[in-house]
Scaffold this active site. Structure first.
Site, PDB file in Angstrom:
ATOM      1  CE  LYS A 154      -2.104  -1.228   3.871  1.00  0.00           C
ATOM      2  NZ  LYS A 154      -1.479  -2.563   4.134  1.00  0.00           N
TER       3      LYS A 154
ATOM      4  NE  ARG B 265      -4.934  -0.400   9.064  1.00  0.00           N
ATOM      5  CZ  ARG B 265      -3.692  -0.750   8.767  1.00  0.00           C
ATOM      6  NH1 ARG B 265      -3.311  -1.979   8.867  1.00  0.00           N
ATOM      7  NH2 ARG B 265      -2.840   0.153   8.397  1.00  0.00           N
TER       8      ARG B 265
ATOM      9  NE  ARG C 264       7.741  -2.743   6.524  1.00  0.00           N
ATOM     10  CZ  ARG C 264       6.439  -2.533   6.571  1.00  0.00           C
ATOM     11  NH1 ARG C 264       5.862  -1.803   5.633  1.00  0.00           N
ATOM     12  NH2 ARG C 264       5.702  -3.054   7.529  1.00  0.00           N
TER      13      ARG C 264
ATOM     14  NE  ARG D 286       6.085  -0.834  10.395  1.00  0.00           N
ATOM     15  CZ  ARG D 286       5.001  -0.695   9.641  1.00  0.00           C
ATOM     16  NH1 ARG D 286       5.057   0.060   8.547  1.00  0.00           N
ATOM     17  NH2 ARG D 286       3.867  -1.287   9.949  1.00  0.00           N
TER      18      ARG D 286
ATOM     19  NE  ARG E 156       1.775  -5.370  10.937  1.00  0.00           N
ATOM     20  CZ  ARG E 156       2.860  -5.107  10.186  1.00  0.00           C
ATOM     21  NH1 ARG E 156       4.034  -5.603  10.523  1.00  0.00           N
ATOM     22  NH2 ARG E 156       2.760  -4.358   9.129  1.00  0.00           N
TER      23      ARG E 156
HETATM   24  P1  AP5 Z   1       4.801  -1.643   1.963  1.00  0.00           P
HETATM   25  O1  AP5 Z   1       4.566  -0.821   0.757  1.00  0.00           O
HETATM   26  O2  AP5 Z   1       5.425  -0.977   3.149  1.00  0.00           O
HETATM   27  O3  AP5 Z   1       3.440  -2.403   2.364  1.00  0.00           O
HETATM   28  P2  AP5 Z   1       2.177  -1.876   3.156  1.00  0.00           P
HETATM   29  O4  AP5 Z   1       0.999  -2.535   2.572  1.00  0.00           O
HETATM   30  O5  AP5 Z   1       2.196  -0.381   3.224  1.00  0.00           O
HETATM   31  O6  AP5 Z   1       2.497  -2.540   4.561  1.00  0.00           O
HETATM   32  P3  AP5 Z   1       2.495  -2.001   6.030  1.00  0.00           P
HETATM   33  O7  AP5 Z   1       3.185  -3.055   6.854  1.00  0.00           O
HETATM   34  O8  AP5 Z   1       3.051  -0.614   6.151  1.00  0.00           O
HETATM   35  O9  AP5 Z   1       1.000  -1.952   6.310  1.00  0.00           O
HETATM   36  P4  AP5 Z   1       0.281  -2.276   7.557  1.00  0.00           P
HETATM   37  O10 AP5 Z   1      -1.039  -2.091   7.004  1.00  0.00           O
HETATM   38  O11 AP5 Z   1       0.461  -3.520   8.295  1.00  0.00           O
HETATM   39  O12 AP5 Z   1       0.930  -1.243   8.601  1.00  0.00           O
HETATM   40  P5  AP5 Z   1       0.630   0.277   8.914  1.00  0.00           P
HETATM   41  O13 AP5 Z   1       1.912   0.980   8.971  1.00  0.00           O
HETATM   42  O14 AP5 Z   1      -0.440   0.793   8.033  1.00  0.00           O
HETATM   43  O15 AP5 Z   1       5.672  -2.921   1.543  1.00  0.00           O
HETATM   44  C1  AP5 Z   1       6.142  -3.848   2.502  1.00  0.00           C
HETATM   45  C2  AP5 Z   1       7.537  -4.340   2.075  1.00  0.00           C
HETATM   46  O16 AP5 Z   1       7.418  -5.097   0.864  1.00  0.00           O
HETATM   47  C3  AP5 Z   1       8.528  -3.190   1.756  1.00  0.00           C
HETATM   48  O17 AP5 Z   1       9.804  -3.586   2.175  1.00  0.00           O
HETATM   49  C4  AP5 Z   1       8.467  -3.051   0.229  1.00  0.00           C
HETATM   50  O18 AP5 Z   1       9.704  -2.590  -0.268  1.00  0.00           O
HETATM   51  C5  AP5 Z   1       8.153  -4.511  -0.212  1.00  0.00           C
HETATM   52  N1  AP5 Z   1       7.280  -4.575  -1.387  1.00  0.00           N
HETATM   53  C6  AP5 Z   1       6.174  -3.820  -1.650  1.00  0.00           C
HETATM   54  N2  AP5 Z   1       5.607  -4.186  -2.814  1.00  0.00           N
HETATM   55  C7  AP5 Z   1       6.366  -5.216  -3.295  1.00  0.00           C
HETATM   56  C8  AP5 Z   1       6.275  -6.044  -4.459  1.00  0.00           C
HETATM   57  N3  AP5 Z   1       5.290  -5.872  -5.366  1.00  0.00           N
HETATM   58  N4  AP5 Z   1       7.196  -7.001  -4.634  1.00  0.00           N
HETATM   59  C9  AP5 Z   1       8.193  -7.188  -3.715  1.00  0.00           C
HETATM   60  N5  AP5 Z   1       8.352  -6.439  -2.601  1.00  0.00           N
HETATM   61  C10 AP5 Z   1       7.423  -5.455  -2.382  1.00  0.00           C
HETATM   62  O19 AP5 Z   1      -0.015   0.171  10.379  1.00  0.00           O
HETATM   63  C11 AP5 Z   1       0.790  -0.136  11.502  1.00  0.00           C
HETATM   64  C12 AP5 Z   1      -0.058  -0.265  12.738  1.00  0.00           C
HETATM   65  O20 AP5 Z   1      -0.736   0.969  13.014  1.00  0.00           O
HETATM   66  C13 AP5 Z   1      -1.196  -1.308  12.675  1.00  0.00           C
HETATM   67  O21 AP5 Z   1      -0.744  -2.607  12.944  1.00  0.00           O
HETATM   68  C14 AP5 Z   1      -2.124  -0.769  13.776  1.00  0.00           C
HETATM   69  O22 AP5 Z   1      -1.637  -1.044  15.041  1.00  0.00           O
HETATM   70  C15 AP5 Z   1      -2.049   0.723  13.542  1.00  0.00           C
HETATM   71  N6  AP5 Z   1      -3.060   1.186  12.559  1.00  0.00           N
HETATM   72  C16 AP5 Z   1      -2.826   1.671  11.315  1.00  0.00           C
HETATM   73  N7  AP5 Z   1      -3.972   1.980  10.700  1.00  0.00           N
HETATM   74  C17 AP5 Z   1      -4.959   1.680  11.563  1.00  0.00           C
HETATM   75  C18 AP5 Z   1      -6.381   1.763  11.498  1.00  0.00           C
HETATM   76  N8  AP5 Z   1      -7.008   2.222  10.407  1.00  0.00           N
HETATM   77  N9  AP5 Z   1      -7.089   1.336  12.566  1.00  0.00           N
HETATM   78  C19 AP5 Z   1      -6.480   0.893  13.682  1.00  0.00           C
HETATM   79  N10 AP5 Z   1      -5.131   0.771  13.803  1.00  0.00           N
HETATM   80  C20 AP5 Z   1      -4.387   1.180  12.758  1.00  0.00           C
END
Ligand code: AP5
Length: 206
Positions: free
Chosen positions: A13, A85, A120, A149, A160
């Site tokens: 994302k 979410r 990552r 992280r 997660r």
């Molecule tokens: P990346 O692009 O970082 O993936 P992402 O989908 O953004 O993953 P996140 O881990 O950031 O999402 P998340 O939803 O778990 O965490 P968030 O920070 O939102 O890619 C991941 C890796 O893969 C990178 O190294 C990238 O280089 C690689 N990659 C990407 N695409 C690729 C491809 N096509 N091929 C190969 N490699 C690839 O949330 C963190 C925490 O915050 C949550 O756990 C929760 O506690 C809280 N939180 C956030 N939002 C909410 C909400 N709405 N409600 C409640 N709690 C929330």
């Protein structure tokens, strides 16, 4: 155009959003970044949830994201990453009369998710994201200086994914019923995924 980037943890994302921001000049609003910023404040209520891989309470994230979306730079459109979410969060957007034009749902196999998240790493100086498992590190990047992280540890990754399946995946049906859902295969390499998203958005804008 108001765009939601949806998908399981590690679906890409954030990576895909970074490309779209360059094209649309909309702000990229990442719920995870907002939570991480909040978690650095003394006596915050969010860090414990995040480090365990649990969602922070709806009321907390809705207040934070809601006030960000009311900023003037969001008037023309935004790329909202990681929100909603839960169904409660999706209903919140509707109640606040914040329309969502398109939800890009990145579909990625579970094995790939684990591989991506465990590999990552971030450059603490620039914030640039890399991956030790799925991508070559560019020349000049020192692997030893990259950081992981806290919620990318194996046991937290498993939590997660479980939380995504239980609490977040029902949101897919919510947006399918509203005819704004676009499923994209997020398994191929990043350039290909970005290409598919671009193509799909082009069709929506025509
Ligand atoms: P990346 O692009 O970082 O993936 P992402 O989908 O953004 O993953 P996140 O881990 O950031 O999402 P998340 O939803 O778990 O965490 P968030 O920070 O939102 O890619 C991941 C890796 O893969 C990178 O190294 C990238 O280089 C690689 N990659 C990407 N695409 C690729 C491809 N096509 N091929 C190969 N490699 C690839 O949330 C963190 C925490 O915050 C949550 O756990 C929760 O506690 C809280 N939180 C956030 N939002 C909410 C909400 N709405 N409600 C409640 N709690 C929330």
């Amino acid at each position: 155009m108001n765009i939601v980037m949806f998908g399981p943890p590690g679906a890409g994302k954030g990576s895909v959003s970074a490309f779209l921001v360059g094209e649309f000049s909309y702000p990229h609003i990442a719920a995870g970044d907002i939570i991480r910023e909040e978690s650095r404040k003394p006596q915050n209520k969010v860090r414990a949830y995040m480090e365990k891989g649990e969602l922070v309470p709806d009321t907390v994230i809705m207040q934070l994201v809601g006030s960000r979306l009311r900023q003037p730079d969001c008037r023309e459109g935004f790329i909202l990453d990681g929100f909603p979410r839960t169904i409660v969060q999706a209903e919140f957007l509707e109640r606040q009369r914040i329309p969502i034009d398109i939800v890009i749902n990145l579909e990625v196999d579970e094995d790939a998710i684990v591989d991506r998240l465990s590999g990552r790493r971030m450059d603490p100086k620039t914030g640039q994201i890399y991956n030790l498992n799925t991508m070559e590190l560019p020349e000049g990047v020192d692997r030893e200086k990259l950081v992981q992280r806290p919620d990318d540890k194996p046991e937290v990754i498993r939590k997660r994914i479980e939380v995504y399946k239980k609490q977040t995946s029902p949101v897919i049906e919510y947006y399918r019923e509203r005819n704004v859902l676009l499923n994209i295969d997020g398994n191929p390499e990043l350039g290909q995924v970005v290409g598919s998203v671009r193509e799909a958005l082009q069709k929506v804008r025509e």
